[in-house]
Structure formats: C-alpha cells, structure tokens
Design a protein around this motif. Structure first.
Motif, PDB file in Angstrom:
ATOM      1  N   LYS A 261       0.787  -1.252  -0.006  1.00 24.86           N
ATOM      2  CA  LYS A 261       0.096  -0.035  -0.179  1.00 24.86           C
ATOM      3  C   LYS A 261       0.873   1.135  -0.038  1.00 24.86           C
ATOM      4  CE  LYS A 261      -3.395  -1.987  -0.691  1.00 24.86           C
ATOM      5  NZ  LYS A 261      -4.260  -1.721  -1.768  1.00 24.86           N
ATOM      6  N   ARG A 262       2.014   1.284   0.792  1.00 25.12           N
ATOM      7  CA  ARG A 262       2.709   2.263   1.073  1.00 25.12           C
ATOM      8  C   ARG A 262       3.567   2.524  -0.532  1.00 25.12           C
ATOM      9  NH1 ARG A 262       7.928   3.866   3.066  1.00 25.12           N
ATOM     10  NH2 ARG A 262       8.839   1.802   3.430  1.00 25.12           N
ATOM     11  N   TYR A 263       3.953   1.462  -1.257  1.00 25.82           N
ATOM     12  CA  TYR A 263       4.590   1.495  -2.612  1.00 25.82           C
ATOM     13  C   TYR A 263       3.359   2.254  -3.510  1.00 25.82           C
ATOM     14  CZ  TYR A 263       6.698  -0.436  -6.641  1.00 25.82           C
ATOM     15  OH  TYR A 263       7.633  -0.446  -7.930  1.00 25.82           O
ATOM     16  N   GLU A 264       2.441   1.665  -3.455  1.00 26.96           N
ATOM     17  CA  GLU A 264       1.188   2.217  -4.093  1.00 26.96           C
ATOM     18  C   GLU A 264       1.245   3.835  -4.116  1.00 26.96           C
ATOM     19  OE1 GLU A 264      -2.224  -0.160  -3.382  1.00 26.96           O
ATOM     20  OE2 GLU A 264      -1.744  -1.500  -4.938  1.00 26.96           O
ATOM     21  N   ASP A 265       1.275   4.179  -3.042  1.00 25.28           N
ATOM     22  CA  ASP A 265       0.911   5.670  -2.508  1.00 25.28           C
ATOM     23  C   ASP A 265       2.372   6.385  -3.318  1.00 25.28           C
ATOM     24  OD1 ASP A 265      -1.308   5.468  -1.423  1.00 25.28           O
ATOM     25  OD2 ASP A 265      -0.710   5.159   0.588  1.00 25.28           O
ATOM     26  N   GLU A 266       3.617   5.727  -3.114  1.00 28.99           N
ATOM     27  CA  GLU A 266       4.817   6.465  -3.072  1.00 28.99           C
ATOM     28  C   GLU A 266       5.086   6.337  -4.605  1.00 28.99           C
ATOM     29  OE1 GLU A 266       7.480   5.949  -0.109  1.00 28.99           O
ATOM     30  OE2 GLU A 266       5.820   6.232   1.577  1.00 28.99           O
ATOM     31  N   ARG A 267       4.893   5.228  -4.976  1.00 30.37           N
ATOM     32  CA  ARG A 267       5.456   4.805  -6.514  1.00 30.37           C
ATOM     33  C   ARG A 267       4.591   4.668  -7.493  1.00 30.37           C
ATOM     34  NH1 ARG A 267      11.160   1.759  -5.727  1.00 30.37           N
ATOM     35  NH2 ARG A 267      12.003   3.420  -4.167  1.00 30.37           N
ATOM     36  N   VAL A 268       4.057   3.520  -7.609  1.00 23.98           N
ATOM     37  CA  VAL A 268       3.000   2.941  -8.557  1.00 23.98           C
ATOM     38  C   VAL A 268       2.003   2.120  -8.108  1.00 23.98           C
ATOM     39  CG1 VAL A 268       4.400   1.439  -9.351  1.00 23.98           C
ATOM     40  CG2 VAL A 268       2.776   2.432 -11.116  1.00 23.98           C
ATOM     41  N   SER A 269       0.961   2.439  -8.457  1.00 23.66           N
ATOM     42  CA  SER A 269      -0.189   1.252  -8.339  1.00 23.66           C
ATOM     43  C   SER A 269      -0.757   0.798  -9.652  1.00 23.66           C
ATOM     44  CB  SER A 269      -1.243   2.101  -7.490  1.00 23.66           C
ATOM     45  OG  SER A 269      -2.479   1.230  -7.251  1.00 23.66           O
ATOM     46  N   ASN A 270      -0.614  -0.385  -9.810  1.00 27.26           N
ATOM     47  CA  ASN A 270      -0.895  -1.246 -11.023  1.00 27.26           C
ATOM     48  C   ASN A 270      -1.548  -2.487 -10.884  1.00 27.26           C
ATOM     49  OD1 ASN A 270       1.540  -2.591 -10.489  1.00 27.26           O
ATOM     50  ND2 ASN A 270       2.658  -1.515 -12.034  1.00 27.26           N
ATOM     51  N   ASP A 271      -1.588  -3.191 -11.945  1.00 30.33           N
ATOM     52  CA  ASP A 271      -1.837  -4.640 -11.889  1.00 30.33           C
ATOM     53  C   ASP A 271      -1.167  -5.355 -10.960  1.00 30.33           C
ATOM     54  OD1 ASP A 271      -4.125  -3.920 -13.406  1.00 30.33           O
ATOM     55  OD2 ASP A 271      -3.370  -4.972 -15.100  1.00 30.33           O
ATOM     56  N   SER A 272       0.084  -5.322 -11.277  1.00 27.40           N
ATOM     57  CA  SER A 272       1.200  -5.908 -10.601  1.00 27.40           C
ATOM     58  C   SER A 272       1.040  -5.702  -8.815  1.00 27.40           C
ATOM     59  CB  SER A 272       2.605  -5.548 -10.772  1.00 27.40           C
ATOM     60  OG  SER A 272       3.043  -6.082 -12.188  1.00 27.40           O
TER      61      SER A 272
END
Ligand SMILES: Cc1cc2nc3c(=O)[nH]c(=O)nc-3n(C[C@H](O)[C@H](O)[C@H](O)COP(=O)(O)OP(=O)(O)OC[C@H]3O[C@@H](n4cnc5c(N)ncnc54)[C@H](O)[C@@H]3O)c2cc1C
Length: 458
Positions: A261-272
């Motif tokens: 979730k933190r990665y999605e907020d800070e870098r990218v949120s995608n299918d992976s």
C-alpha cells in the motif's frame, strides 16, 4: 507469569500473541517437536533437511531478536504438550498463549497443550495471527465460505480491509536460558548444501525476511512488474520469494500488505501491485478452507469425495521424485526442488499435473514428497494446492497441464532445463523427451499420454 509457545509465528513484528504475552513476565519457548521429524505414513520424511536448516536459522534469529528486547528464548526438543506442562509447573505459569492453526495435527497439538496446561493449573489463550484477513472479520464465516476462489475473493475484497499491524514490544521480561538449538544430526537428518544454482539462498529468520521485502519492493523496484514476471522460472527476481518466511511466520502477510500500500502511494499502483495481494488472498483462501473442511483435505477423494483409482509407490513415483522421468521440464523442476527446497509456482503446477494426470500416481504421495522437500511448506497451501491440481479440491474443473507445451511457452530458450538437467546441457532441443542417465527411455511416452488425456477430457 505467562508462557508463549511460538509456532509458525516466529517474529517480533506484528505478533499479537507476543504483544499480549509480553504485558507481563513470560516464558517464551520454541519446541522442535519429535513428531515433526521422522518418517510419514507415505514413506517420506515429515521435514527434510532444507526446511530443518531454515527452521534452525529462524529460531536462532528469533532468539537474537528477543535478546535485543531484553529477554530470551527457551528452545526444547520433545513433545510440545509435555514441554509446556513442565515449564508451566517449573515457572508457575497462569496463562499459556499460542497461535492457532487450522489443520488436523496442528489442532490436535493445541488440544493436547490445553489439556496438559489445565492439568497444571494454567489456562490457554489461542490467537489467530497468520492470515491477511482476520478470521473474525470475514463477511461469511469459514464454515459457510464459498469453495471457489473467485466469488470468495470478490466478497472479501468488497467487505474487508486487513487489520493494522501490531508493534513489537519495546522491551520484554523473561527468564534466561542456555539451551542449544538442535543440530540437523540431532533432528535425525543429513545436512544438505544448496549448490548455488537456486533461485535465492533462502536463509531463515525475520531479519532476512524483512530485508527481502525491502529489496524486492523498494531497492530493486521489482513489484511494479510482478504480474508480468511471476511465471518465470529462473533467478531471484521473478516473484517475491517470501513464501518460506510467510510459512514460518517470520513475516506477517499484513506487513507485506502495508508495504504494498505504501509503494502504491509513493511509487506506482498497477495490476502488479494488486496481484501480489491477490496471491496473499489465495493463501488465505486455503487457510480458511481448512477451517471448513478439516481432515477431508487429506482424504484420497479430497473435499469433493472424488472416486478415482490411483497408482501407489513404484517406478513412476520414484523417477518423478528423483527428476529422472525423461521429460525435461518436469526433471528440471524436481531437481531444483531436491537441490534447494524451492521451485516456482509454474513448475509446481506442472510437476503436480504430470504426476497425477500423466503418471496416474496418488496425489497424496506427491503432496507428502513436497511436504518433505519444500522450504516454504505450509500444510494448507501445500495440501490445498495439490488437491486443487488433482481435481479433488477447490476447483470443479478437471484441468491438466501439457508439460511439453508449458515448457516451450515458459522456458522458450531452455535456460531453466539447461540449469538443472545436465543431460540437456548441450541439446539443441531442450524440451524434447530424453533418456536420463541410467535409463533407456522416458518413464512414459508422453505424447501418447497427452493424446489420451485430450480424448478423455477434451
Ligand atoms: C502443488 C503446489 C504446492 C504448493 N505448496 C506450497 C506450500 O507448501 N507453501 C506455500 O507457501 N506455497 C505453496 N504453493 C503455492 C506457490 O507455488 C508458492 O507460494 C509460490 O511459488 C512461492 O513463491 P513466491 O513467494 O515467490 O510467490 P509470489 O508469487 O511472490 O506470491 C506471494 C505469496 O503469495 C502466496 N501464494 C502465492 N501463490 C499461492 C498459492 N497458489 N497458494 C497459496 N499461497 C500462494 C505465498 O505465500 C507467496 O509467498 C504450492 C503450489 C502448488 C501448485
């Protein structure tokens, strides 16, 4: 005084059982239970050398972490309930805390602990701590859950959010111990060396688990392409490789979830990023499935009571185990498993299908063999996936994998086969069936077998 019996929750972060037990002085203990080592009814080892080594490292790391918090860890060998009873008696324990797990033997052991602790005057508190979603938060209780993954997942996704992780205690108060950690020899096993060809040198313990999470998600930035790469077969990068640490509870699925979730907020949120959590829900699905179906998961006909004639032990099974079937993709995967205790999900699906669909061997022998070998063995994930693959588990479709086609599709350049099958090292046709060293021919004529399957099942 409390007692904390560590099981598959060998960590200090996000460990609600530790947080509860540590509110008071407590005796933390890990038991190498003698029933987890030795021969099974299938003629396999219950725990093989790869996992035993991994568990030893895990316990050592946990002990270091507890010492850093100002405490210690008792490490014992024997029968869990007897060890607990003697500690309850010796330290005047009032409450025994432990993680609860849904499978038959695990549950039986919990019952035995509760009874012996009660006989010594202590009560027992069991906590559910190993899944992403908490059992009490599920929209439908496991006893009534859907047996097909997709509708179950959709309902859970729409109705529940994992609970937040729990902090490690700032400090703990425990007695000191000077126990040694049993050697492989003392566990009745021959040491086995990873020869360096493995996907990752799996080293047990929370420290390494958290490092791997950091490395996979942040340092190497591999999460952004997880969905595209997860079916690959060679190297450390193609999937998270967190399974062995998740299985022993050295990392919690909620910790992984929070990091995604933190990665999605800070870098990218995608299918992976979605897909890694999707896989953690597969993991949950099998855990809750075991709550619902219990020991039916170990029956030959599985949870669906399928009636089918299976072959027992014999040359087919032996050659499958050794990786000498003469079918390159199968042999590569089995040799990787034997040498390292790990092989990819794609490879596992293929060797399982080959054993049950092509060779017609009892799926439970395959599951028991994986139980011995896998560094990431987990009772529900292993037996659940095997049952699924054998057509006796959670999916009603009778799907099989054509390992010749799969080999060419997922290992087009033959890199995986050449890494593990010496006989194929210089071959221009890496996926063509071959005569393994010591044999005149492949174990079966695999093309004829696929013609048969196509006719039988379409
Ligand atoms: C026949 C068979 C037996 C298996 N036995 C086990 C086992 O004993 N222990 C085990 O952890 N996994 C088992 N799996 C599932 C899967 O193959 C491994 O979890 C995965 O290959 C581990 O690599 P990874 O950590 O890089 O996975 P990733 O692809 O990075 O997935 C992330 C995490 O999701 C979970 N996960 C992914 N796929 C599955 C799945 N199909 N079922 C349950 N959990 C999943 C695992 O905890 C994994 O670490 C089995 C699969 C098959 C087909």
């Amino acid at each position: 005084m409390n007692l904390l019996l560590f099981r598959d929750d060998l960590r200090v972060h996000d460990n609600p059982t530790l947080a509860e037990a540590a509110r008071d002085g407590f005796v933390p203990v890990y038991v190498f239970d003698e029933r987890d080592y030795g021969e099974t009814r299938y003629g396999t080892e219950k725990t093989g050398a790869h996992r035993a080594r991994f568990i030893r490292e895990t316990v050592e790391d946990l002990r270091s972490s507890l010492r850093e918090l100002g405490g210690d860890l008792a490490v014992r060998q024997g029968r869990t309930e007897e060890v607990v009873a003697s500690l309850v008696d010796g330290y005047g324990v009032d409450t025994v805390f432990l993680q609860t797990k849904p499978a038959t033997e695990e549950f039986g052991r919990e019952r035995a602990v509760r009874e012996t602790a009660r006989a010594e005057g202590a009560e027992t508190r069991r906590l559910w701590t190993h899944t992403l979603h908490h059992i009490n938060d599920l929209p439908t209780p496991p006893e009534r859950m859907n047996d097909t993954f997709t509708p179950w997942r959709k309902e859970v996704e729409a109705n529940d959010k994992p609970r937040e992780t729990v902090d490690a205690p700032d400090g703990i108060d425990t007695p000191s111990f000077d126990d040694g950690i049993p050697s492989l020899d003392e566990l009745g096993l021959e040491p086995s060396e990873d020869d360096g060809r493995g996907a990752l040198g799996f080293e047990g313990g929370e420290t390494r688990a958290l490092e791997r999470l950091e490395e996979y998600i942040w340092e190497r930035d591999l999460l952004r392409e997880y969905k595209e790469t997860r079916n690959r077969l060679v190297g450390a990068d193609y999937s998270s490789k967190l399974s062995a640490w998740l299985a022993r509870g050295s990392i919690s699925p909620r910790r992984v979830y929070e990091e995604v979730k933190r990665y999605e907020d800070e870098r990218v949120s995608n299918d992976s990023t979605y897909w890694l959590v999707f896989e953690l829900r597969w993991r949950d699905f099998f855990q809750f499935g075991f709550v619902k179906h219990g020991s039916a998961f170990f029956a030959p006909g599985g949870i669906r009571g399928v009636s089918r004639e299976w072959r027992g032990r014999g040359e087919r099974f032996e050659r499958w185990c050794k990786g000498t079937t003469g079918v390159p993709f199968v042999d590569a995967a089995m040799r990787e498993l034997n040498a390292t205790g790990y092989t990819s999900n794609r490879a596992r699906q293929n060797v399982a299908s080959f054993l049950v669909d092509v060779l017609g061997v009892d799926w439970r022998l395959g599951a028991a063999y994986f139980e011995e070998k896998l560094v990431d063995y987990d009772v529900a994930s292993n037996w659940g996936n095997w049952a699924y693959q054998a057509g006796v588990g959670n999916d009603s479709r009778d799907r099989y994998f054509n390992v010749l086609k799969q080999g060419k599709r997922y290992d087009g350049d033959g890199g995986f086969v050449r890494t593990w099958v010496e006989e194929k090292e210089a071959s221009p046709n890496p996926h063509e069936p071959y005569a393994p060293e010591g044999y005149d021919a492949p174990v079966v004529d695999v093309r004829t077998e696929y013609d048969r399957l196509a006719e039988e099942r379409g």
